[in-house]
Design an enzyme around this catalytic site. Structure first.
Site, PDB file in Angstrom:
ATOM      1  N   GLU A   1       0.861  -1.197   0.000  1.00  0.00           N
ATOM      2  CA  GLU A   1       0.000   0.000   0.000  1.00  0.00           C
ATOM      3  C   GLU A   1       0.884   1.228   0.000  1.00  0.00           C
ATOM      4  O   GLU A   1       1.126   1.855   1.026  1.00  0.00           O
ATOM      5  CB  GLU A   1      -0.949  -0.018   1.210  1.00  0.00           C
ATOM      6  CG  GLU A   1      -2.052   1.036   1.070  1.00  0.00           C
ATOM      7  CD  GLU A   1      -2.951   1.144   2.278  1.00  0.00           C
ATOM      8  OE1 GLU A   1      -3.406   0.111   2.795  1.00  0.00           O
ATOM      9  OE2 GLU A   1      -3.184   2.295   2.721  1.00  0.00           O
TER      10      GLU A   1
ATOM     11  N   HIS B   1      -9.192   0.538  -0.818  1.00  0.00           N
ATOM     12  CA  HIS B   1      -8.527   1.518   0.067  1.00  0.00           C
ATOM     13  C   HIS B   1      -9.559   2.545   0.536  1.00  0.00           C
ATOM     14  O   HIS B   1     -10.469   2.879  -0.210  1.00  0.00           O
ATOM     15  CB  HIS B   1      -7.396   2.209  -0.708  1.00  0.00           C
ATOM     16  CG  HIS B   1      -6.585   3.138   0.133  1.00  0.00           C
ATOM     17  ND1 HIS B   1      -6.948   4.441   0.385  1.00  0.00           N
ATOM     18  CD2 HIS B   1      -5.424   2.931   0.799  1.00  0.00           C
ATOM     19  CE1 HIS B   1      -6.036   4.999   1.173  1.00  0.00           C
ATOM     20  NE2 HIS B   1      -5.102   4.103   1.432  1.00  0.00           N
TER      21      HIS B   1
ATOM     22  N   ASP C   1       1.973   2.000   3.827  1.00  0.00           N
ATOM     23  CA  ASP C   1       1.152   3.207   3.689  1.00  0.00           C
ATOM     24  C   ASP C   1       2.006   4.455   3.445  1.00  0.00           C
ATOM     25  O   ASP C   1       1.653   5.548   3.880  1.00  0.00           O
ATOM     26  CB  ASP C   1       0.238   3.423   4.909  1.00  0.00           C
ATOM     27  CG  ASP C   1      -1.122   3.977   4.510  1.00  0.00           C
ATOM     28  OD1 ASP C   1      -1.305   4.354   3.336  1.00  0.00           O
ATOM     29  OD2 ASP C   1      -2.014   4.039   5.377  1.00  0.00           O
TER      30      ASP C   1
ATOM     31  N   HIS D   1       1.682   4.759  -1.930  1.00  0.00           N
ATOM     32  CA  HIS D   1       0.925   5.672  -2.774  1.00  0.00           C
ATOM     33  C   HIS D   1       1.781   6.626  -3.590  1.00  0.00           C
ATOM     34  O   HIS D   1       2.894   6.953  -3.219  1.00  0.00           O
ATOM     35  CB  HIS D   1      -0.038   6.474  -1.901  1.00  0.00           C
ATOM     36  CG  HIS D   1      -0.955   5.608  -1.090  1.00  0.00           C
ATOM     37  ND1 HIS D   1      -1.779   4.677  -1.658  1.00  0.00           N
ATOM     38  CD2 HIS D   1      -1.145   5.502   0.244  1.00  0.00           C
ATOM     39  CE1 HIS D   1      -2.456   4.055  -0.705  1.00  0.00           C
ATOM     40  NE2 HIS D   1      -2.088   4.522   0.451  1.00  0.00           N
TER      41      HIS D   1
END
Ligand code: GRE
Ligand code: ZN
Length: 324
Positions: free
Chosen positions: A7, A160, A282, A9
């Site tokens: 995850e 998400h 994240d 980004h």
């Protein structure tokens, strides 16, 4: 130990405006710093990965991404462009980056075609969707074509969080509860349960749903879901498998994103099994080094640590076990 994180980004300057809703909930300084990292791949990101010992980031367009675009044609064109851009970044660093397709679910048929193109032609390894798309959730019958495609390609769909469609009264007077700290998790867990009770996993039994943040609380509540499902006489809903937990144990995979804590990790392993837990950080909203240090030292057997750090990712994402 090799680590693949799921995850992670990014955005492109062109798509940065979609994140303005998110900006409002993040503090300005934190957002400014995150924005720099979202748009960067080599100046900060790769050195951050190297410093922490992270081998691969599976990149995804940050929330809310294309889900926030009201015009289906615009969203579809932007999906093609951003997936091409992502494939270009991966081509420059094929041992360090992989990626999830962004999907413009505003046009389900075109989104399914784009998922197929992304996987078969661009080498992407599934898709990531940021919550509802203009009020439409993933159990919508109109989106069956996307699940059908994901199942046929044998790739996961990562759900998400992002801001919900509307504000529940329980948040009134408490804006601090809206956003990634709390409401996003509730919204996303509820969205995932819509898939179970909406029969998506009956229609697509081999579909694979990924959730971040250690499963948004769902691993903790499996027993209660089953117990109250019976108490309410199953609400007249007929599912093929007997209990909600059967679907969550079969179709749900969770990542460790934004959860640097052994309690939810061990709960998730006990609830879903180590084969269903995958590493994630994240980035850039959390620290890669803290996440890497956590997973390296978490109270796990070495066999489970390997599964979580890279083996499950290699099999779920059909990534070749190339160890550079
Ligand atoms: C996240 O992905 O967890 C996130 C965002 C935007 C702001 C804060 C945040 O996507 O935690
Ligand atoms: Zn995230």
């Amino acid at each position: 130990m090799r680590k693949i994180a799921l995850e992670e980004h990014f955005f492109t300057p062109e798509l940065a405006d979609y994140s303005s809703s998110t900006k409002a909930i993040a503090s300005t300084r934190a957002w400014a710093e995150a924005s720099r990292r979202l748009a960067d791949f080599t100046e900060k990101r790769l050195p951050d990965m190297d410093a922490a010992g992270l081998d691969v980031q599976v990149l995804s367009l940050t929330a809310p991404g294309l889900q926030a675009e009201p015009d289906a044609k615009v969203a579809t064109a932007k999906a093609t462009a951003v997936n091409d851009f992502l494939a270009g970044i991966i081509a420059e660093h094929p041992t360090r980056f992989s990626g999830f397709c962004a999907l413009a679910l505003q046009d389900p048929g075109k989104a399914a075609d784009e998922l197929e193109r992304g996987v078969t032609q661009l080498g992407l390894c599934g898709a990531l969707v940021n919550a509802h798309t203009q009020g439409v959730y993933l159990d919508d019958p109109g989106l069956s074509v996307v699940w059908e495609c994901a199942e046929a390609l044998d790739v996961p769909l990562y759900l998400h969080p992002a801001n919900g469609v509307d504000k529940s009264h329980v948040f009134s007077g408490h804006p601090e509860l809206e956003g990634p700290m709390w409401s996003w998790g509730v919204d996303t867990a509820t969205h995932a349960l819509r898939l179970v009770f909406g029969g998506v996993f009956d229609r697509y039994p081999n579909a694979k749903l990924l959730l971040g943040h250690m499963g948004e609380g769902l691993p903790y509540v499996l027993w209660r879901l089953d117990s109250r499902w019976d108490f309410h006489n199953r609400h007249g809903i007929e599912l093929q498998l007997e209990y909600p937990s059967h679907y969550l144990r079969r179709n749900l995979f969770v990542t460790t994103s934004g959860a640097v804590s052994s309690a939810p990790l061990l709960c998730s392993i006990l609830a879903l099994g180590a084969d269903h837990i995958l590493f994630a950080t994240d980035y850039p909203f959390e620290s890669i080094s803290k996440a890497c240090e956590f997973i390296a030292n978490a109270p796990l057997s070495e066999a489970d640590r390997e599964k979580i750090c890279f083996r499950n990712a290699e099999s779920l994402l059909n990534v070749k076990p190339v160890h550079p």
